[in-house]
Motif scaffolding. Structure first.
Motif, short mmCIF file in Angstrom:
data_model
loop_
_atom_site.label_atom_id
_atom_site.label_comp_id
_atom_site.label_asym_id
_atom_site.label_seq_id
_atom_site.Cartn_x
_atom_site.Cartn_y
_atom_site.Cartn_z
N UNK A 29 0.87 -1.18 0.00
CA UNK A 29 0.00 0.00 0.00
C UNK A 29 0.91 1.23 0.00
N UNK A 30 0.75 2.09 -0.99
CA UNK A 30 1.65 3.24 -1.12
C UNK A 30 1.47 4.26 0.01
N UNK A 31 0.41 4.13 0.81
CA UNK A 31 0.24 5.04 1.95
C UNK A 31 0.85 4.48 3.23
N UNK A 32 1.45 3.31 3.16
CA UNK A 32 2.04 2.65 4.33
C UNK A 32 3.27 3.40 4.82
N UNK A 33 3.37 3.54 6.13
CA UNK A 33 4.54 4.16 6.77
C UNK A 33 5.34 3.06 7.46
N UNK A 34 6.61 2.94 7.09
CA UNK A 34 7.45 1.86 7.57
C UNK A 34 8.64 2.40 8.35
N UNK A 35 8.82 1.89 9.57
CA UNK A 35 10.02 2.17 10.37
C UNK A 35 10.96 1.00 10.19
N UNK A 36 12.20 1.28 9.89
CA UNK A 36 13.19 0.23 9.66
C UNK A 36 14.42 0.48 10.51
N UNK A 37 14.94 -0.58 11.10
CA UNK A 37 16.12 -0.44 11.94
C UNK A 37 16.88 -1.74 12.02
N UNK A 93 15.33 -2.08 18.09
CA UNK A 93 14.00 -2.67 18.30
C UNK A 93 13.12 -1.68 19.05
N UNK A 94 13.66 -1.03 20.04
CA UNK A 94 12.92 -0.03 20.82
C UNK A 94 12.53 1.14 19.92
N UNK A 95 13.47 1.63 19.14
CA UNK A 95 13.21 2.78 18.27
C UNK A 95 12.09 2.48 17.27
N UNK A 96 12.15 1.32 16.62
CA UNK A 96 11.10 0.94 15.66
C UNK A 96 9.76 0.78 16.38
N UNK A 97 9.77 0.11 17.52
CA UNK A 97 8.53 -0.09 18.29
C UNK A 97 7.92 1.24 18.71
N UNK A 98 8.74 2.17 19.14
CA UNK A 98 8.24 3.48 19.55
C UNK A 98 7.56 4.20 18.38
N UNK A 99 8.10 4.04 17.19
CA UNK A 99 7.49 4.68 16.01
C UNK A 99 6.12 4.07 15.72
N UNK A 105 3.18 2.52 10.53
CA UNK A 105 2.17 1.47 10.52
C UNK A 105 2.78 0.10 10.80
N UNK A 106 3.98 -0.10 10.29
CA UNK A 106 4.68 -1.38 10.45
C UNK A 106 6.16 -1.13 10.65
N UNK A 107 6.85 -2.21 11.05
CA UNK A 107 8.28 -2.11 11.26
C UNK A 107 9.03 -3.26 10.62
N UNK A 108 10.28 -3.00 10.33
CA UNK A 108 11.20 -4.01 9.79
C UNK A 108 12.48 -3.90 10.59
N UNK A 109 12.92 -5.02 11.16
CA UNK A 109 14.15 -5.06 11.94
C UNK A 109 15.10 -6.09 11.34
N UNK A 110 16.38 -5.71 11.24
CA UNK A 110 17.38 -6.59 10.64
C UNK A 110 18.61 -6.62 11.54
N UNK A 111 18.96 -7.81 11.98
CA UNK A 111 20.23 -8.01 12.68
C UNK A 111 20.93 -9.17 11.97
N UNK A 167 0.67 -9.46 12.72
CA UNK A 167 2.09 -9.16 12.93
C UNK A 167 2.36 -7.75 12.41
N UNK A 168 3.05 -6.94 13.23
CA UNK A 168 3.33 -5.58 12.78
C UNK A 168 4.83 -5.29 12.63
N UNK A 169 5.68 -6.26 12.95
CA UNK A 169 7.12 -6.10 12.75
C UNK A 169 7.68 -7.38 12.14
N UNK A 170 8.35 -7.21 11.03
CA UNK A 170 9.05 -8.30 10.35
C UNK A 170 10.51 -8.25 10.76
N UNK A 171 11.07 -9.40 11.13
CA UNK A 171 12.48 -9.50 11.50
C UNK A 171 13.17 -10.44 10.53
N UNK A 172 14.31 -10.00 10.02
CA UNK A 172 15.08 -10.85 9.11
C UNK A 172 16.56 -10.81 9.48
#
Length: 154
Positions: A5-13, A53-59, A66-72, A108-113
């Protein structure tokens, strides 16, 4: 596969181990989401994944994303950390089915990869699957989600 969805807001960290893949994903998603919030890290210097993880969750919890993506490195650390935060339902997904099913059934609102586990092309497909999915509040999904939410309240 549907487009996000082009209106989606994604926090990534992500931490230093996820940084190279995070940068590739950011570049890949350019123009596909309305807002892409880079929560760091911004270099390869050793860093601590719980901070991101905290920063993305806070957003997400503040309504800025709207959603988050976390990568470690493996995806495991950020998943464990994110799931400690109220309101976050994070999962490590290294396949497209889990990425969309986790949203559709479990909200699910955060994807982890794991940046050291999967390559960029597979990561792009997984992220696309996650972002294009929508929660389907069928009775059984809603009942199960309510049980999950009640675990946070205890």
């Amino acid at each position: 596969m549907s487009a996000p969805d082009s209106s989606l807001r994604l926090a990534i960290g992500g931490d230093h181990a996820g940084f190279p893949l995070k940068q590739m994903v950011i570049e890949h998603l350019e123009g596909q989401v309305s807002d892409l919030i880079d929560c760091g890290t911004h270099d390869l210097e050793p860093s601590d994944y719980p901070d991101f993880a905290v920063e993305v969750a806070e957003r997400i919890n503040s309504g800025q994303a709207d959603r988050g993506l976390l990568i470690c490195g493996s995806g495991v650390g950020v998943s464990v950390a994110a799931n400690k935060i109220t309101g976050i339902r994070a999962a490590i997904c290294h396949d497209t089915y889990s990425a969309h099913q986790g949203v559709e059934h479990d909200d699910m609102n955060v994807l982890c990869i794991g940046g050291r586990i999967i390559g960029s092309e597979l990561a792009f497909e997984i992220v696309q699957s996650f972002l294009a999915a929508r929660y389907t509040p069928e009775e059984r999904h809603a009942r199960r989600l309510q049980k999950i939410l009640s675990l946070e309240a205890d």
